[in-house]
Motif scaffolding. Sequence first.
Motif, PDB file in Angstrom:
ATOM      1  N   ILE A  41      -0.118   5.265  14.807  1.00  0.00           N
ATOM      2  CA  ILE A  41       0.445   5.767  13.209  1.00  0.00           C
ATOM      3  C   ILE A  41       0.441   4.467  12.416  1.00  0.00           C
ATOM      4  O   ILE A  41       0.063   4.709  11.194  1.00  0.00           O
ATOM      5  CB  ILE A  41       1.598   6.537  13.331  1.00  0.00           C
ATOM      6  CG1 ILE A  41       1.406   7.856  13.990  1.00  0.00           C
ATOM      7  CG2 ILE A  41       2.029   6.664  11.736  1.00  0.00           C
ATOM      8  CD1 ILE A  41       2.549   8.612  14.347  1.00  0.00           C
ATOM      9  N   LEU A  42       1.013   3.422  12.742  1.00  0.00           N
ATOM     10  CA  LEU A  42       1.234   2.211  11.770  1.00  0.00           C
ATOM     11  C   LEU A  42      -0.143   1.654  11.444  1.00  0.00           C
ATOM     12  O   LEU A  42      -0.741   1.295  10.376  1.00  0.00           O
ATOM     13  CB  LEU A  42       2.279   1.206  12.475  1.00  0.00           C
ATOM     14  CG  LEU A  42       3.553   1.478  12.522  1.00  0.00           C
ATOM     15  CD1 LEU A  42       4.438   0.486  13.326  1.00  0.00           C
ATOM     16  CD2 LEU A  42       4.226   1.904  11.176  1.00  0.00           C
ATOM     17  N   LEU A  43      -1.025   1.496  12.486  1.00  0.00           N
ATOM     18  CA  LEU A  43      -2.605   0.952  12.319  1.00  0.00           C
ATOM     19  C   LEU A  43      -3.214   1.828  11.536  1.00  0.00           C
ATOM     20  O   LEU A  43      -4.201   1.367  10.736  1.00  0.00           O
ATOM     21  CB  LEU A  43      -3.061   0.769  13.771  1.00  0.00           C
ATOM     22  CG  LEU A  43      -2.297  -0.426  14.818  1.00  0.00           C
ATOM     23  CD1 LEU A  43      -3.358  -0.416  15.855  1.00  0.00           C
ATOM     24  CD2 LEU A  43      -2.291  -1.432  14.323  1.00  0.00           C
ATOM     25  N   VAL A  44      -3.227   3.150  11.843  1.00  0.00           N
ATOM     26  CA  VAL A  44      -4.036   4.164  10.965  1.00  0.00           C
ATOM     27  C   VAL A  44      -3.469   4.789   9.765  1.00  0.00           C
ATOM     28  O   VAL A  44      -4.231   4.619   8.589  1.00  0.00           O
ATOM     29  CB  VAL A  44      -4.279   5.429  12.018  1.00  0.00           C
ATOM     30  CG1 VAL A  44      -5.093   6.365  11.019  1.00  0.00           C
ATOM     31  CG2 VAL A  44      -4.977   5.018  13.117  1.00  0.00           C
ATOM     32  N   GLY A  45      -2.249   4.877   9.691  1.00  0.00           N
ATOM     33  CA  GLY A  45      -1.521   5.385   8.525  1.00  0.00           C
ATOM     34  C   GLY A  45      -1.568   4.356   7.329  1.00  0.00           C
ATOM     35  O   GLY A  45      -1.828   4.620   6.121  1.00  0.00           O
ATOM     36  N   PRO A 105       0.614   6.480  -3.538  1.00  0.00           N
ATOM     37  CA  PRO A 105      -0.697   5.939  -3.506  1.00  0.00           C
ATOM     38  C   PRO A 105      -1.351   6.651  -2.147  1.00  0.00           C
ATOM     39  O   PRO A 105      -0.867   7.173  -1.558  1.00  0.00           O
ATOM     40  CB  PRO A 105      -0.048   4.621  -3.002  1.00  0.00           C
ATOM     41  CG  PRO A 105       1.121   4.675  -2.561  1.00  0.00           C
ATOM     42  CD  PRO A 105       1.966   5.444  -3.527  1.00  0.00           C
ATOM     43  N   PHE A 106      -2.580   6.025  -2.075  1.00  0.00           N
ATOM     44  CA  PHE A 106      -3.510   6.840  -1.231  1.00  0.00           C
ATOM     45  C   PHE A 106      -2.957   6.809   0.309  1.00  0.00           C
ATOM     46  O   PHE A 106      -3.049   7.607   1.002  1.00  0.00           O
ATOM     47  CB  PHE A 106      -5.015   6.389  -1.372  1.00  0.00           C
ATOM     48  CG  PHE A 106      -5.896   7.051  -0.188  1.00  0.00           C
ATOM     49  CD1 PHE A 106      -6.315   8.061  -0.211  1.00  0.00           C
ATOM     50  CD2 PHE A 106      -6.566   5.967   0.718  1.00  0.00           C
ATOM     51  CE1 PHE A 106      -7.118   8.540   0.609  1.00  0.00           C
ATOM     52  CE2 PHE A 106      -7.531   6.416   1.668  1.00  0.00           C
ATOM     53  CZ  PHE A 106      -7.779   7.700   1.593  1.00  0.00           C
ATOM     54  N   TYR A 107      -2.347   5.273   0.605  1.00  0.00           N
ATOM     55  CA  TYR A 107      -2.023   5.100   2.038  1.00  0.00           C
ATOM     56  C   TYR A 107      -0.895   6.102   2.436  1.00  0.00           C
ATOM     57  O   TYR A 107      -0.612   6.286   3.725  1.00  0.00           O
ATOM     58  CB  TYR A 107      -1.459   3.703   1.994  1.00  0.00           C
ATOM     59  CG  TYR A 107      -0.256   3.185   1.605  1.00  0.00           C
ATOM     60  CD1 TYR A 107       0.943   3.520   1.997  1.00  0.00           C
ATOM     61  CD2 TYR A 107      -0.543   2.323   0.196  1.00  0.00           C
ATOM     62  CE1 TYR A 107       1.990   3.112   1.118  1.00  0.00           C
ATOM     63  CE2 TYR A 107       0.637   1.885  -0.423  1.00  0.00           C
ATOM     64  CZ  TYR A 107       1.886   2.318   0.070  1.00  0.00           C
ATOM     65  OH  TYR A 107       3.118   1.832  -0.558  1.00  0.00           O
ATOM     66  N   VAL A 108      -0.403   6.897   1.464  1.00  0.00           N
ATOM     67  CA  VAL A 108       0.624   7.937   1.808  1.00  0.00           C
ATOM     68  C   VAL A 108      -0.006   8.918   2.493  1.00  0.00           C
ATOM     69  O   VAL A 108       0.347   9.501   3.577  1.00  0.00           O
ATOM     70  CB  VAL A 108       1.522   8.265   0.609  1.00  0.00           C
ATOM     71  CG1 VAL A 108       2.542   9.399   1.197  1.00  0.00           C
ATOM     72  CG2 VAL A 108       2.630   7.012   0.259  1.00  0.00           C
ATOM     73  N   LEU A 109      -1.143   9.397   1.962  1.00  0.00           N
ATOM     74  CA  LEU A 109      -1.844  10.239   2.519  1.00  0.00           C
ATOM     75  C   LEU A 109      -2.433  10.067   3.933  1.00  0.00           C
ATOM     76  O   LEU A 109      -2.125  10.999   4.868  1.00  0.00           O
ATOM     77  CB  LEU A 109      -3.133  10.736   1.682  1.00  0.00           C
ATOM     78  CG  LEU A 109      -4.180  11.995   2.088  1.00  0.00           C
ATOM     79  CD1 LEU A 109      -3.572  13.129   2.232  1.00  0.00           C
ATOM     80  CD2 LEU A 109      -5.500  11.924   1.472  1.00  0.00           C
ATOM     81  N   THR A 110      -3.152   8.701   3.931  1.00  0.00           N
ATOM     82  CA  THR A 110      -3.471   8.486   5.351  1.00  0.00           C
ATOM     83  C   THR A 110      -2.068   8.447   6.375  1.00  0.00           C
ATOM     84  O   THR A 110      -2.423   8.593   7.580  1.00  0.00           O
ATOM     85  CB  THR A 110      -4.319   7.188   5.401  1.00  0.00           C
ATOM     86  OG1 THR A 110      -3.307   5.948   4.830  1.00  0.00           O
ATOM     87  CG2 THR A 110      -5.459   7.249   4.434  1.00  0.00           C
TER      88      THR A 110
END
Length: 379
Positions: A41-45, A105-110
């Motif tokens: 999750i850390l790597l992808v999110g 920010p967008f990384y919250v969605l990912t």
Amino acid sequence: MSLLHPYFIVAIAYMLFFSVQEVFGKKVEKKWLWFLGIYLILLVGFRDNVGPDYGSYKALYVYSDTKSYYSIFMKMLHMEGPEQLEVEWLYTLVNKILLNVFNAPFYVLTLVVAICATFFKIEYTEDNTFYPFTFTLFMFFPFFFIGESGQIRQNLGTFIVYFAVRYIKERKFWHYLFFIFLASGIHTVCYLFLPMYWLARVPLNKTVMLILIIISVFLSPFEIYRVFGSFLDSMTSDNILVKGLNGYMDESSERLNGGFGVPELMMMILTFFLFAFDTKMKELYPYYEYHRNYAVIGICSYFIFRNNPVFSSRLVGAFIGFSYVLIPNTMYVASGGKKKMIYSFIIALVIFNFLVFSSFFNIKIGRFTIELYKNHILP
């Protein structure tokens, strides 16, 4: 060939360590699978401009905020609202809430998508195989990079459906229908899984399976899928995302015109395991028939849609991703010597898929290399 970032090498080593334990030792506690899930999750999110469709999804994130809640609600009811939604209602709603309400920010969605996808993936894996680490390692190349790190909508939608297979086993139709409803709100292709509530229990034997596969191979050049017109196009088109997928998947003109490539090889391997272990799996492995039926549908669909690179990857991939669980599951019914041979073959196939994935420059295109991968919180 490009060098994969050490973050992913660590995950592979972790999976391999526990894979050996669960196959040749005792059952590994589920908490170790969750530790892997949190790490992934850390790597992808929190990835930063990593993944073949990152830019497309980022543009879609901003674009979703231009849609009204009323239009999203009407789309949920499959009715036309004042604005046309090019992307499914639930995914648009999540995008809009994060941006419109939280200004995230967008990384919250990912991150949110990664958390949901990982939860459903772990639950599905734990439900359907005695070798969760082996199966996760087996599916790592290229599915983790195309799915969790690439086509995040279809990946999340299909894992919601995979999770819901437990309700087919329990014969809870309304529970299953609810999750199909949610999954189709993420990606329309998930509607294809609705008939599986009944098809999963259809009895098949080797003769019927062979006939179905042979007919599908024979039909392959005739492109009979064209009779469905725009219906299948609506399930596979992601508008601005299709370009990203096609740029990431290496489809040679030779293979699309009747040649032999990696997808055909994987279909052959899956078909071999399907026929070689069918009798013992029916006797000893719980709910094997469900996996088998998914596999037959996936194999037949692949050959029927083979001449269309988008259909043969998106529509078929949804079924094939589920049916690949058959391969590590055969170790459960194999004797000591055969079990070692199957495990050795799985590891060899992982290495092969990694080499193919690297040789097509997909690692570099997706920015997964040691020099290109970036993360918002990891160094």
